[in-house]
Each structure stands twice: as C-alpha cells, then as structure tokens.
Enzyme design. Structure first.
Site: not given
Ligand code: DGL
Length: 274
Positions: A11-12, A74, A159, A193, A195
């Site tokens: 993931d990011s 992600c 974050e 998403c 997150h």
């Molecule tokens: N968890 C990522 C997703 O599912 C987050 C993306 C981000 O870094 O903006 O899209």
C-alpha cells in the site's frame, strides 16, 4: 535459491494493513511481507505515470525478496498501475509471478449488498477519476447504478493521525452528504480506499442507519483464498511459516505506532529506501 517466499502486500502507507489483517485471519498459514510507501504517500493526488512508476518499483522490490504473489492492497495503485504492470512488465520482471489488486474482487460482490440497486463509492481522487469501479461493477452487475465521490482530505487526515479529532468531522460529513445527495436511493456505500475503515466510527455518525457501509478487507481476503485454491501452482510458491514482516519507506517509529491501530497488534517495522 529458495523457490518459495512470502505473499507480498503493498500500500502507499498504512491502509493496506486493514486488508492484511483480514488476509492473515483468513489464511494464517502463509508468510507475509508488508510494505508501505509512507515516504511518498498519499498516492491519491498523483498522476497515473507517477503511481505506475512507484508501484512498479514496489513490485520489483517484492519480487527481489522472493515473493511470487503480490497483492496491491491499495485502490489507487490497483486503479492506476495494475493493468499496465500485468500487461507490460510482468513477463520481464517476474515471469510466472502474479500481481493482484483490490478493485476487481470488490466489484465482483458489491452488487450482492444492495437491495435498491444503487451503490455509492468513496475513494481517492485517483481511484474515482479512473472510473475503475464504474467499469468493473458494470461487468458483473450491469443493472446497478453507481455514484462516486472523491475524498481527497481523508487519507492525509488518517496518515497524519488527525482523523479522530473533531476537526476531521467537517471533511467526513461533507463527502458523505455530497455522495448521498447525488442519489437518494443509495443503500450501500463502498469504502473504495483501504485507509477508510479507520474512519468507520466517524462514518457511522454521519451515514443514515439504513445505508450499509462496506469495507474491502474481508472481501479481498476471501477472494485471495479462492484464488489460491484455484491456482495451486501459485499457492505452492508461497511459504507457510505464519511469519509477518513489515517495511516502510517512512519513519519506522511512526509506522509502528499507526500499524498497531490499523493492524490491531503491535509490530516492529524495518526501514526501506526504494
Ligand atoms: N490506501 C490507498 C487506497 O486504497 C490510499 C491511497 C493514497 O495513498 O492516497 O487507495
């Protein structure tokens, strides 16, 4: 050289941990290697090219660590990079290896949740502008009406650990109301998403009780279990020692603090420069 390795989960940043948590609950026997590119998160506002390049770098790193299977936990990376990597790069960087995303398995089942046939999708700007959910849901449930809403502030709030504070309420409420205002028959909201499950408590304050909020973690975990069952040639390349390693391109202390919340257990990460 060992011919088995852990399952890679990418993931990011922290979001993929909500998926890893469900995958490890569903498939506890495997080894896992998680990597969050926190130093370059969020991916949501970045261009296709940039998300593709970062995700490709991450996938190459997982392959070098011995992974034969990588899950892009992600949505943004799944929307913007997965297809190009599968079609243009995989043969060159890891013939016989596999990269899977989270959008298709979610699209495959989302229609089973709605009774009205009206679904809302919340995601990052990148995921929403790609229209990936609209296109994928259409393949499995052509009769379903989908409305989308990008929530560009949500990942930065999460974050930076500000999401549970009262200041975040405005941004949460704003996007929920806008989405529901697009179609009053929406009875299912997909958190597109990884997150967003961190906002679950707050979402329940602002989403009417008749609307179901769907998280992806369990959906992706069940789909992965099904995939491994159908592909024994990949499953046998995944090592089974129930070990989980975590890496971040950001600060390890920050990562460990957040990870405890996202993953539900305390963990110790290593630092990685990509
Ligand atoms: N968890 C990522 C997703 O599912 C987050 C993306 C981000 O870094 O903006 O899209």
């Amino acid at each position: 050289m060992k011919n088995t390795g852990p399952i890679g989960v990418f993931d990011s940043g922290y979001g993929g941990l909500t998926v890893l948590k469900e995958i490890t609950a569903q498939l506890p026997q495997y080894d896992y290697l998680y990597m969050g590119d926190n130093a370059r998160a969020p991916y949501g506002p970045r261009s296709f090219q940039q998300v593709y390049e970062y995700t490709l770098e991450a996938v190459e790193w997982f392959f070098k660590q011995g992974c034969s299977l990588v899950v892009l936990a992600c949505n943004t990376a799944s929307a913007k990079a997965l297809r190009t990597i599968q079609q243009n790069d995989l043969e060159r960087i890891g013939a016989g290896k596999r990269v899977l995303g989270v959008i298709r398995p979610t699209a495959e089942v989302i229609g089973n949740y709605t009774k009205t046939g009206h679904v809302g999708v919340l995601g990052t700007k990148g995921t929403i502008t790609s229209d990936s959910y609209i296109l994928e849901i259409e393949k499995f449930f052509p009769e379903i009406k989908v409305q989308q809403e990008a929530c560009p502030m949500w990942v930065p709030l999460i974050e930076s650990n500000e999401h549970h504070k009262p200041g975040a309420d405005y941004f949460v409420k704003q996007h929920i109301n806008t989405l529901l205002g697009k179609d009053s028959e929406i009875d299912t909201i997909l958190l597109g998403c990884t997150h967003y499950p961190l906002l679950m408590k707050k979402l329940s304050w602002f989403i009417p009780s008749g609307v179901e909020v769907v998280e992806q973690g369990k959906i992706v975990a069940l789909s992965l279990a099904d995939y491994l069952g159908r592909h024994p040639e990949i499953a046998e390349k995944c090592s089974t020692g129930a070990d989980i390693q975590f890496y971040t391109t950001g600060e390890t202390a920050d990562f460990d603090e957040h990870a405890a919340i996202f993953f539900g257990k305390s963990i110790k990460s290593g630092h990685l420069e990509l």
